[in-house]
Design a protein around this motif. Structure first.
Motif, PDB file in Angstrom:
ATOM      1  N   THR A 235      29.346  52.710  39.229  1.00 46.19           N
ATOM      2  CA  THR A 235      30.481  53.636  39.336  1.00 46.19           C
ATOM      3  C   THR A 235      31.662  53.045  38.575  1.00 46.19           C
ATOM      4  O   THR A 235      32.350  52.167  39.101  1.00 46.19           O
ATOM      5  N   PRO A 236      31.896  53.480  37.370  1.00 41.23           N
ATOM      6  CA  PRO A 236      32.900  52.812  36.520  1.00 41.23           C
ATOM      7  C   PRO A 236      34.278  52.725  37.167  1.00 41.23           C
ATOM      8  O   PRO A 236      34.937  51.691  37.066  1.00 41.23           O
ATOM      9  N   GLU A 237      34.734  53.790  37.871  1.00 35.48           N
ATOM     10  CA  GLU A 237      36.101  53.704  38.396  1.00 35.48           C
ATOM     11  C   GLU A 237      36.215  52.679  39.520  1.00 35.48           C
ATOM     12  O   GLU A 237      37.304  52.195  39.813  1.00 35.48           O
ATOM     13  N   LEU A 238      35.079  52.323  40.158  1.00 36.14           N
ATOM     14  CA  LEU A 238      35.116  51.243  41.152  1.00 36.14           C
ATOM     15  C   LEU A 238      35.043  49.883  40.465  1.00 36.14           C
ATOM     16  O   LEU A 238      35.751  48.946  40.827  1.00 36.14           O
ATOM     17  N   ALA A 239      34.162  49.794  39.474  1.00 33.15           N
ATOM     18  CA  ALA A 239      33.993  48.519  38.773  1.00 33.15           C
ATOM     19  C   ALA A 239      35.316  48.070  38.163  1.00 33.15           C
ATOM     20  O   ALA A 239      35.633  46.878  38.134  1.00 33.15           O
ATOM     21  N   GLU A 240      36.098  49.050  37.714  1.00 33.78           N
ATOM     22  CA  GLU A 240      37.403  48.714  37.128  1.00 33.78           C
ATOM     23  C   GLU A 240      38.293  47.954  38.109  1.00 33.78           C
ATOM     24  O   GLU A 240      39.093  47.113  37.729  1.00 33.78           O
ATOM     25  N   ARG A 241      38.126  48.282  39.399  1.00 39.60           N
ATOM     26  CA  ARG A 241      39.038  47.692  40.389  1.00 39.60           C
ATOM     27  C   ARG A 241      38.706  46.237  40.714  1.00 39.60           C
ATOM     28  O   ARG A 241      39.372  45.620  41.518  1.00 39.60           O
ATOM     29  N   ALA A 246      43.437  45.963  37.397  1.00 40.26           N
ATOM     30  CA  ALA A 246      43.849  46.715  38.582  1.00 40.26           C
ATOM     31  C   ALA A 246      45.046  46.070  39.263  1.00 40.26           C
ATOM     32  O   ALA A 246      45.701  46.682  40.090  1.00 40.26           O
ATOM     33  N   VAL A 247      45.331  44.799  38.942  1.00 41.01           N
ATOM     34  CA  VAL A 247      46.430  44.092  39.601  1.00 41.01           C
ATOM     35  C   VAL A 247      47.755  44.571  39.018  1.00 41.01           C
ATOM     36  O   VAL A 247      47.912  44.574  37.803  1.00 41.01           O
TER      37      VAL A 247
ATOM     38  N   ALA B  35      31.127  43.210  30.950  1.00 41.62           N
ATOM     39  CA  ALA B  35      31.604  44.584  31.108  1.00 41.62           C
ATOM     40  C   ALA B  35      32.246  44.757  32.483  1.00 41.62           C
ATOM     41  O   ALA B  35      33.310  45.348  32.614  1.00 41.62           O
ATOM     42  N   ILE B  36      31.590  44.202  33.532  1.00 42.67           N
ATOM     43  CA  ILE B  36      32.158  44.264  34.876  1.00 42.67           C
ATOM     44  C   ILE B  36      32.803  42.920  35.162  1.00 42.67           C
ATOM     45  O   ILE B  36      32.259  41.875  34.829  1.00 42.67           O
ATOM     46  N   SER B  37      34.004  42.952  35.742  1.00 36.53           N
ATOM     47  CA  SER B  37      34.764  41.710  35.881  1.00 36.53           C
ATOM     48  C   SER B  37      34.126  40.763  36.907  1.00 36.53           C
ATOM     49  O   SER B  37      33.768  41.168  38.010  1.00 36.53           O
ATOM     50  N   TRP B  38      34.030  39.505  36.513  1.00 34.42           N
ATOM     51  CA  TRP B  38      33.503  38.476  37.424  1.00 34.42           C
ATOM     52  C   TRP B  38      34.643  37.765  38.142  1.00 34.42           C
ATOM     53  O   TRP B  38      34.424  36.740  38.782  1.00 34.42           O
ATOM     54  N   LEU B  39      35.850  38.284  38.009  1.00 37.70           N
ATOM     55  CA  LEU B  39      37.022  37.598  38.558  1.00 37.70           C
ATOM     56  C   LEU B  39      36.891  37.262  40.051  1.00 37.70           C
ATOM     57  O   LEU B  39      37.124  36.128  40.442  1.00 37.70           O
ATOM     58  N   PRO B  40      36.486  38.224  40.914  1.00 39.28           N
ATOM     59  CA  PRO B  40      36.409  37.877  42.348  1.00 39.28           C
ATOM     60  C   PRO B  40      35.454  36.720  42.606  1.00 39.28           C
ATOM     61  O   PRO B  40      35.791  35.786  43.333  1.00 39.28           O
ATOM     62  N   LEU B  41      34.280  36.785  41.987  1.00 38.92           N
ATOM     63  CA  LEU B  41      33.305  35.707  42.206  1.00 38.92           C
ATOM     64  C   LEU B  41      33.874  34.376  41.738  1.00 38.92           C
ATOM     65  O   LEU B  41      33.800  33.358  42.432  1.00 38.92           O
ATOM     66  N   TYR B  42      34.487  34.413  40.532  1.00 36.27           N
ATOM     67  CA  TYR B  42      35.078  33.188  39.994  1.00 36.27           C
ATOM     68  C   TYR B  42      36.108  32.606  40.956  1.00 36.27           C
ATOM     69  O   TYR B  42      36.117  31.407  41.237  1.00 36.27           O
ATOM     70  N   LEU B  43      36.958  33.497  41.502  1.00 37.79           N
ATOM     71  CA  LEU B  43      38.018  33.003  42.388  1.00 37.79           C
ATOM     72  C   LEU B  43      37.434  32.313  43.615  1.00 37.79           C
ATOM     73  O   LEU B  43      37.891  31.252  44.026  1.00 37.79           O
ATOM     74  N   PHE B  44      36.400  32.925  44.183  1.00 41.14           N
ATOM     75  CA  PHE B  44      35.834  32.321  45.388  1.00 41.14           C
ATOM     76  C   PHE B  44      35.156  30.996  45.075  1.00 41.14           C
ATOM     77  O   PHE B  44      35.253  30.044  45.852  1.00 41.14           O
ATOM     78  N   VAL B  45      34.481  30.931  43.932  1.00 40.82           N
ATOM     79  CA  VAL B  45      33.819  29.673  43.575  1.00 40.82           C
ATOM     80  C   VAL B  45      34.861  28.571  43.348  1.00 40.82           C
ATOM     81  O   VAL B  45      34.753  27.463  43.880  1.00 40.82           O
ATOM     82  N   ALA B  46      35.914  28.904  42.588  1.00 35.05           N
ATOM     83  CA  ALA B  46      36.959  27.910  42.314  1.00 35.05           C
ATOM     84  C   ALA B  46      37.641  27.484  43.609  1.00 35.05           C
ATOM     85  O   ALA B  46      37.913  26.306  43.834  1.00 35.05           O
ATOM     86  N   TRP B  47      37.870  28.462  44.458  1.00 38.94           N
ATOM     87  CA  TRP B  47      38.518  28.197  45.748  1.00 38.94           C
ATOM     88  C   TRP B  47      37.676  27.225  46.572  1.00 38.94           C
ATOM     89  O   TRP B  47      38.161  26.223  47.103  1.00 38.94           O
ATOM     90  N   GLY B  48      36.386  27.556  46.663  1.00 38.44           N
ATOM     91  CA  GLY B  48      35.486  26.685  47.423  1.00 38.44           C
ATOM     92  C   GLY B  48      35.466  25.278  46.857  1.00 38.44           C
ATOM     93  O   GLY B  48      35.463  24.290  47.596  1.00 38.44           O
ATOM     94  N   LEU B  49      35.475  25.197  45.543  1.00 36.03           N
ATOM     95  CA  LEU B  49      35.467  23.878  44.892  1.00 36.03           C
ATOM     96  C   LEU B  49      36.712  23.075  45.278  1.00 36.03           C
ATOM     97  O   LEU B  49      36.619  21.904  45.660  1.00 36.03           O
ATOM     98  N   VAL B  50      37.855  23.746  45.203  1.00 35.93           N
ATOM     99  CA  VAL B  50      39.111  23.046  45.532  1.00 35.93           C
ATOM    100  C   VAL B  50      39.106  22.593  46.990  1.00 35.93           C
ATOM    101  O   VAL B  50      39.458  21.450  47.309  1.00 35.93           O
ATOM    102  N   ILE B  51      38.652  23.470  47.879  1.00 38.98           N
ATOM    103  CA  ILE B  51      38.623  23.111  49.304  1.00 38.98           C
ATOM    104  C   ILE B  51      37.665  21.940  49.526  1.00 38.98           C
ATOM    105  O   ILE B  51      37.976  20.992  50.255  1.00 38.98           O
ATOM    106  N   GLY B  52      36.515  22.011  48.862  1.00 40.68           N
ATOM    107  CA  GLY B  52      35.542  20.931  49.009  1.00 40.68           C
ATOM    108  C   GLY B  52      36.115  19.603  48.560  1.00 40.68           C
ATOM    109  O   GLY B  52      35.992  18.587  49.252  1.00 40.68           O
TER     110      GLY B  52
END
Lengths: 916, 72
Positions: A235-241, A246-247, B35-52
């Motif tokens: 779902t592209p509009e979700l993936a964008e978030r 999105a920030v 294409a899909i952002s990996w930002l959330p996963l990256y943040l949690f991994v980095a966070w865990g690393l720092v806490i560890g």
């Protein structure tokens, strides 16, 4: 199951449980078996940071603005990494000065200024009340969602009477709780152990509740995180978030939010309360500095999955309620109730701690200074004022909660949860410059701090608070677009034309700039009063190990007067505690002068109850004369730091001195050793010279005195004389060589030569002698040629010397010596090894010392061969020669024969010039 | 206990590392990687690393004072 009755009884049952836990905690504290004396409980109590805003609002924010919500928790993570520096210092200052709130902290730092205390307390009250309202709103909304589902919970608070609003009753119950457990003693620096225990328990409840929803969402509603995110990706509009786009504000908004959360974590009144005031032991900070971030990570783990699941399954429902509506949509009964309790615990813990912090500020910073001005109060009876103070605090608690409730009922509908929280954060951040600069910069001045706080708060109000009112429809919103009076550069969301930033970063930038700018600028041009100088020094040097914590009161007062003062304000019990140690074993004499220590203790006790500023006023009212010897405190502080510096330098010097004397001692030892060696050498040389001389003389005398010797005997004697003379001249030659080497006058005749040929030649030369001794001499040379630069005669001398030595030290039963020549990088290595006993590792360098003779450990006197092993000069001379030729000579473990191995290394000669 | 200045230095270095990991431009990398952002996963991994790392630093009993074996 979800009837109103069940929900209400569960909710109020949960509050009753909190009462029990708090009461238990207080009981244990009185018995001296504290429940909260553990770093884990401390870390859990800090988790009061996670309010209903975290519990419901994070999901809402994640659904709208992507991963930006995490910054609210990454900021505190950074702050906790600094806890062993910053927060530890805060704890130490607070315990030394009996500080009970952030207003007290700032006022004490800037010369116990009561006006600064008033300012901070007012800002906190204005900035934090909406935050309390937010918690009450969360309770109301979550209750409505729970009861009304599946109908939308579109309640209008203003439309229904307040006695039907559950959060009004919750607020009242909380008021009772806080009054019971937050104002038991007057001395606010005595910790609220029961309350902290309850808060820690609530932190566990909200964590468990949130993790339960998360696990349910990811593993029951979906087939694990893979399934969920596969659907999101489709779902592209979700993936964008999920991304940074999105920030709000993009990368700038990201950094701004991180700074905002970092500062707010240190300055929010409730965080100051749990981090600093309720800290039992500063060593707990070490554990909390990672355990609390871990808690934050755990509670945020499922936020994004829940937000995404909510967007996938619930469509356009209110994202703030996803945590509740997701389990409700699956027609579950127990889980929604657990979630509701989790949200309730998050909300109540925040309200409890925040209200205690605010009520302490209100009573100590706002009301007390006013009361102290009325004359009547000074003449009141014993303990009466203590009652007054507690009463003030209790009334303040009720008023603060009612204020929060009013805000909630009137304005609350206009904002989503997170918006209110961030506005409060930005307000709390205004304390950061005054607080942090005060802790590290002695020059920060009261006037600078005051002006900075005022300016920062005004900017905050203009850029965040007032626009919020406008968006609630209270004000005409046109000034948002066009600016007040048509002044476009004053638009609240684009001050001075700075557009395109998200509103929080924008507000933070301008307010902190104004705040810090004024603080620094004004401080640089102001002169501190002596009291402020002292306080500044006490704050900045708080980590100083030898800091004197006693105030030096110089004024005069009697014990009776002091006692009466404390009695009036703190009551008899507290007064007795303060004087308990001081008067033990002494006759209590009301007319006797009070000692400086007693005055200081009295001031500290009053500070804990009334705040620093009021305590100073009160003590000044009974102490006559020069009240406080500030100059001497300052000079003590400066002297101690100076003394420390001098001490440090002295220590450095003495360690340098010790090192130098150690070196001298070693050198002396060495000299003695050399001296001993020289004596031995002289003795040995004399002996060596005398032996051949003696035999030469003896045989010469025989030849002279006895005329008719047989011809063959005469020849034999002459032969001996010649051989001994040769030995004598060889020895003298060696001594001369050594002398030349030592003085650098050895003349070498370097030329290009082939080491292989030279080695073979040397072997041939000694072959005969070695064979006579029975030594098996092996040669292992695989090289064709080994061109080096050297003096052929001298090198041959070295090689023969090595072979000769090896032969002497080889195993006497079956002596073997091996000579090998290999190439090593750009060098040639010629090694001579034997199968003797070898040389101990620590002896290896010493064999190159002059006159050194190797002792063979197993050598017994009877096995000693007739003559000495050698002059002890061969190896030193050889090493000198090799070194002159740019090579090295050393001893190592023999690789093949097991004895000693002497290795000579010479650099390869550069390629020969082509023959012309 | 680790000697105090050493622990201070390490903790400050960890704080700097965490700041670097959590702020742009480093967070832009996982955000733009696919294409899909990996930002959330990256943040949690980095966070865990720092806490560890923080946990290791704060709870780790100090190693015996470093001393090289005597050279012979």
């Amino acid at each position: 199951m979800r009837s109103d009755l069940v929900v209400l009884s569960v909710a109020f049952g949960y509050l009753a449980l909190l009462f029990l836990i708090a009461a238990w905690g207080d009981r244990r504290a009185e018995q001296g078996r504290s429940l909260i004396g553990s770093p884990n409980v401390y870390a859990l109590s800090i988790a009061v940071y996670c309010t209903a805003w975290t519990f419901y609002g994070s999901v809402g924010r994640a659904a709208q603005f992507g991963p930006g919500f995490l910054l609210i928790y990454l900021g505190p993570t950074l702050a906790m990494l600094l806890a062993p520096f910053v927060i530890r210092k805060m704890v130490r200052i607070a315990s030394a000065q009996r500080i009970t709130s952030i207003a007290d902290f700032i006022s004490a730092r800037y010369g116990k200024s009561s006006s600064l205390g008033v300012l901070v307390a007012l800002i906190a009250l204005i900035g934090i009340t909406p935050y309390i309202a937010l918690q009450l709103k969360a309770i109301t909304v979550s209750h409505a969602v729970l009861v009304n589902y599946p109908q939308a919970a579109n309640l209008r608070l203003a439309d229904e009477p307040f006695w039907l609003d559950k959060s009004f009753w919750v607020a009242l119950v909380l008021a009772v709780f806080i009054i019971l457990f937050g104002t038991r003693h007057l001395d606010a620096s005595e910790r609220h152990e029961g309350m902290v225990a309850a808060i820690a328990f609530e932190s566990l409840v909200k964590l468990v509740a949130f993790l339960s929803v998360g696990v349910f969402t990811v593993f029951v509603l979906f087939q694990g995180p893979g399934d969920l995110f596969a659907q999101v990706a489709a779902t592209p509009e979700l993936a964008e978030r999920l991304g940074l786009d999105a920030v709000p504000g993009g990368a700038t908004g990201w950094a701004g939010m991180l700074v905002l959360a970092f500062l707010a974590f240190l300055t929010l009144p409730r965080q100051f309360q749990v981090l600093v005031v309720e800290n039992v032991d500063e060593r707990h900070l070490a554990r909390a500095s990672w355990l609390f971030p871990l808690y934050l990570m755990a509670i945020n783990l499922f936020v994004i999955p829940i937000a995404m699941a909510g967007l996938l399954l619930m469509g356009d429902a209110d994202p703030d309620s996803f945590v509740l509506t997701l389990p409700l949509s699956a027609d579950l009964q127990g889980l929604p109730l657990l979630v509701f309790i989790g949200g309730l615990s998050a909300a109540t813990s925040m309200v409890i701690v925040e209200t205690i912090a605010l009520s302490t500020m209100v009573s100590n910073q706002l009301i007390m200074p006013l009361l102290l001005r009325t004359r009547r109060l000074h003449r009141s009876a014993s303990g009466e004022l203590a009652g007054w103070l507690l009463g003030i605090r209790r009334v303040a608690i009720v008023l603060i909660l009612l204020l929060g409730y009013l805000y909630h009922a009137l304005v609350g509908d206009a904002y989503s949860l997170v918006t209110i929280g961030l506005v409060s954060f930005a307000a709390a951040c205004q304390f950061a410059p005054a607080m942090l600069a005060g802790m590290y910069w002695r020059g920060a001045h009261r006037r600078g701090a005051t002006l900075g706080l005022i300016a920062g708060t005004l900017v905050w109000a203009w850029t965040l608070l007032i626009p919020g009112f406008a968006q609630s429809g209270w004000l005409d919103a046109t000034f948002l677009e066009q600016g007040p009076f048509g002044l476009a550069w004053l638009r609240p969301y684009a001050l001075f034309g700075l557009e395109g930033w998200d509103i929080y970063t924008h507000s933070l930038l301008w307010s902190l700039t104004a705040n810090l700018g004024l603080l620094v600028g004004v401080s640089l041009f102001s002169r501190q009063s002596p009291l402020e100088q002292t306080q500044a020094a006490l704050f900045a040097e708080a980590m100083h190990p030898h800091l004197l914590q006693t105030s030096l009161w110089h004024g005069q007062t009697t014990r009776g007067e002091l006692r009466a003062l404390l009695d009036r304000y703190l009551g008899t019990g507290a007064t007795a505690r303060v004087f308990a140690d001081a008067t033990s074993g002494q006759e209590e004499d009301a007319a006797a002068p009070a000692s400086p220590t007693q005055i200081a203790r009295a001031e500290q006790a009053l500070s804990g109850a009334l705040g620093n500023a009021s305590a100073r006023v009160l003590i000044n009212s009974v102490v006559r004369g020069e009240a406080l010897d500030l100059e001497s405190i300052l000079s003590i502080l400066d002297t101690t730091s100076e003394t420390l510096e001098i001490n440090r330098r002295l220590e450095q010097k003495s360690s340098e001195l010790a090192q130098a004397s150690e070196e001298l001692r070693a050198a002396n030892e060495r000299l003695r050793e050399l001296d001993r060696l020289k004596d031995e050498f002289v003795a040995m040389v004399s002996h060596e010279l005398r032996t051949p001389l003696t035999s030469i003389r003896a045989f010469a005398e025989i030849l002279r005195d006895s005329g008719e010797l047989p011809e063959e005997k005469r020849l034999h004697f002459l032969d001996v004389v010649v051989k001994e003379s040769q030995r004598l001249s060889r020895l003298i030659e060696e001594i001369l060589d050594l002398a030349r080497l030592e003085s650098g006058r050895l003349t070498l005749n370097p030329q290009r030569l082939d080491l292989v040929a030279l080695a073979r030649h040397s072997v041939d030369a000694v072959h005969h002698i070695q064979e006579d001794r029975g030594v098996a001499l092996e040669v292992a040379i695989e090289l064709e040629a080994a061109p080096v630069i050297g003096d052929p005669d001298r090198l041959e001398q070295v090689i023969i010397n090595l072979l000769d030595n090896a032969g002497k030290f080889a195993d006497p039963a079956a002596p073997r010596v091996q000579l090998s020549l290999v190439r090593h990088k750009t060098h040639y290595r010629l090694a001579v090894e034997d199968n003797g006993p070898g040389i101990d590792a620590q002896e290896r360098e010493r064999v190159f010392e002059k006159f050194h003779q190797i002792q063979r450990p197993e050598e017994s006197p009877d096995k000693r061969r007739g003559r000495p092993r050698g002059s002890g000069l061969g190896l030193p001379i050889s090493r000198g020669i090799v070194a002159h030729l740019g090579g090295r000579l050393w001893v190592e473990e023999a690789p093949h024969l097991g004895g000693a191995c002497l290795v000579m290394e010479l650099p390869e000669a550069p390629p020969a010039a082509p023959e012309a | 206990m680790l000697s105090a200045p050493r622990r201070r230095e390490r903790l400050l270095a960890l704080m700097l590392l965490a700041t670097l990991l959590f702020t742009p431009p480093l967070v832009l990398v996982p955000d733009r990687a696919a294409a899909i952002s990996w930002l959330p996963l990256y943040l949690f991994v980095a966070w865990g690393l720092v806490i560890g790392l923080a946990a290791w630093l704060m709870e780790h009993p100090a190693p015996p004072p470093e001393r090289t074996p005597p050279e012979e």
